[in-house]
Design an enzyme around this catalytic site. Structure first.
Site, short mmCIF file in Angstrom:
data_model
loop_
_atom_site.label_atom_id
_atom_site.label_comp_id
_atom_site.label_asym_id
_atom_site.label_seq_id
_atom_site.Cartn_x
_atom_site.Cartn_y
_atom_site.Cartn_z
N PHE A 166 36.73 41.73 40.74
CA PHE A 166 36.45 40.63 39.81
C PHE A 166 36.14 39.37 40.61
O PHE A 166 36.69 38.30 40.36
CB PHE A 166 37.64 40.39 38.86
CG PHE A 166 38.18 41.62 38.21
CD1 PHE A 166 37.59 42.16 37.08
CD2 PHE A 166 39.31 42.25 38.72
CE1 PHE A 166 38.11 43.30 36.47
CE2 PHE A 166 39.83 43.39 38.13
CZ PHE A 166 39.23 43.91 37.00
N ASP A 189 31.92 42.74 41.09
CA ASP A 189 31.98 42.12 39.77
C ASP A 189 30.98 42.83 38.87
O ASP A 189 29.94 43.31 39.34
CB ASP A 189 31.65 40.63 39.84
CG ASP A 189 32.18 39.87 38.64
OD1 ASP A 189 33.24 39.22 38.77
OD2 ASP A 189 31.56 39.93 37.56
N ASN A 212 31.58 48.00 37.31
CA ASN A 212 32.80 47.89 36.52
C ASN A 212 33.99 48.21 37.43
O ASN A 212 34.05 49.30 38.01
CB ASN A 212 32.74 48.87 35.34
CG ASN A 212 33.96 48.80 34.46
OD1 ASN A 212 35.09 49.01 34.91
ND2 ASN A 212 33.76 48.56 33.18
N ASP A 267 41.83 39.85 40.82
CA ASP A 267 41.81 38.57 40.12
C ASP A 267 41.02 38.73 38.82
O ASP A 267 39.92 38.19 38.66
CB ASP A 267 41.17 37.49 41.01
CG ASP A 267 41.11 36.13 40.31
OD1 ASP A 267 41.92 35.88 39.41
OD2 ASP A 267 40.22 35.32 40.68
N CYS A 312 45.96 35.46 34.63
CA CYS A 312 45.71 34.07 34.24
C CYS A 312 45.95 33.85 32.75
O CYS A 312 45.46 32.86 32.19
CB CYS A 312 44.29 33.66 34.62
SG CYS A 312 43.00 34.64 33.82
#
Length: 405
Positions: free
Chosen positions: A239, A260, A287, A309, A349
């Site tokens: 990511f 990504d 993916n 992340d 997050c």
């Protein structure tokens, strides 16, 4: 005491909530409203016994009926009030960010007393997002004050760009749009790309088309922590977005693979690597779930440091359980791919995934992978995204670095 504002009486539960530090009044907690108002107006919030709790913006269109901006009964909500707030926010960043002030978050919503407002500073460009009606109604005052206060401290502003292209604005009765804010003396003809330097690494930030405001500033020092571990390692950055973790690792790593699903993000990450003359890094558009699954099937041992992340897998409590499965899947696969003695950096997050739940997930994944986790660091967001105790929404980023043993 009648202060001249409409009065909103709230439940005992809400009273405890506010006294505990929170600043939102949900519609279900309102007992009575005395006085007429328009959405976005200031109202006083009172206990059932008529005692003052705070003042804030009211909006009948939102489940969050009142967003409190002050708990001081002496405050008057004039330009001087907002100037004090802006000065507090800017001076706080000058103190805690030091030499990193050039690109940082200037205003972090409720944590700075500006409900629903985000302002990121990328060198001389400010990128703002306004998600509450009350704040939207006074944003010109806030923007002018930001420009003035920054100029007074030696940081001139060239432009303000609004990224109000998010659906959550509809919940406040606001329309979606993006564009330069036409403030006197500011430019509205810039390209939409600005160069910044973070941790000694140069980036091109696309604040018009990039995610959110164009660059994720909250992981600044977590990226530096990753670079400390990455020396001589073969690193997989999952990511990667615009490549920030990958580039920090690449300053010392043997090799970095950045992944990504977004080709646009990969293109920008590749550009950022070129800006820094980095050749020990390659980029893959894929993916992440599928890539990790395929690598596990092939019993590959290509990496000794994996960075996870991901975007927020959950944006509501109702989907937190499903999100936990997603977090566990990528962490379990990463743990299986790493050799004993390898390293894992992993984060969430989403404030809907509290730290205790995130840690339970990691413990379960480690058990299923038949490994143990030796914790190296436990970190959160950088200090320009301050955590306001009592307001759990401001405490959102969990970041861990482990050795697999």
């Amino acid at each position: 005491m009648d202060r001249g504002y409409p009065r909103v009486t709230v439940s005992k539960k809400c009273e405890r909530f506010i006294k505990g530090g929170h600043i939102w009044v949900y519609h279900v907690e309102i007992k009575e409203i005395d006085g007429s108002y328009e959405n976005g107006d200031i109202v006083d919030v009172l206990t059932e016994k008529g005692r003052y709790l705070g003042s804030g913006y009211i909006n009948d269109s939102s489940k969050i009926r009142v967003r409190i901006i002050s708990k001081n009964a002496n405050d008057r909500f004039d330009t001087a009030f907002y100037r004090r707030r802006v000065e507090y926010a800017v001076d706080y960043r000058l103190t805690v960010m030091g030499e990193d002030f050039s690109s940082c978050r200037l205003i972090f919503g409720e944590a700075d007393g500006f409900p629903g407002l985000t302002v990121d500073k990328f060198e001389n460009v400010l990128v703002a997002q306004v998600l509450s009606l009350g704040t939207d109604r006074v944003k010109e005052t806030i923007f002018r004050l930001l420009v003035d206060v920054l100029k007074e401290r030696g940081y001139p502003v060239d432009a303000i760009y609004e990224r109000n292209d998010v659906k959550v604005r509809e919940l406040e009765g606001l329309r979606e749009y993006k564009g330069f804010y036409p403030l006197d003396g500011l430019r509205t003809d810039l390209s939409g790309e600005v160069g910044i330097t973070e941790n000694g690494i140069r980036y091109a930030v696309d604040y018009i088309n990039g995610q959110k405001t164009g660059f994720f500033l909250d992981q600044k020092y977590n990226r530096r922590a990753v670079a400390k571990i990455a020396k001589g390692k073969r690193v997989l950055d999952c990511f990667t977005h615009t490549g920030a973790f990958a580039l920090n690792a690449a300053t010392v790593a043997e090799h970095v693979t950045a992944v990504d699903i977004s080709q646009t993000a990969i293109d920008m990450a590749r550009r950022n690597a070129a800006l820094n003359g980095m050749t020990n890094i390659d980029f893959v558009t894929a993916n992440v779930f599928e890539l990790l699954t395929q690598a596990e099937k092939e019993h590959r041992r290509d990496w000794d440091f994996i960075i996870l992340d991901p975007p927020a897998f959950t944006k509501s409590r109702s989907t937190a359980r499903a999100a936990q499965r997603g977090y566990k899947e990528i962490n379990l696969k990463a743990m299986k791919l790493l050799p004993r003695g390898g390293y894992l950096a992993t984060c969430s997050c989403s404030h809907f995934m509290p730290d205790e739940q995130f840690c339970r997930m990691l413990y379960s994944a480690a058990a299923d992978a038949n490994v143990s986790l030796r914790q190296i660091e436990c970190r959160q967001q950088s200090a320009d995204h301050p955590i306001l105790w009592g307001v759990e929404e401001t405490d959102y980023l969990k970041f861990y670095i482990f050795q697999i043993v």
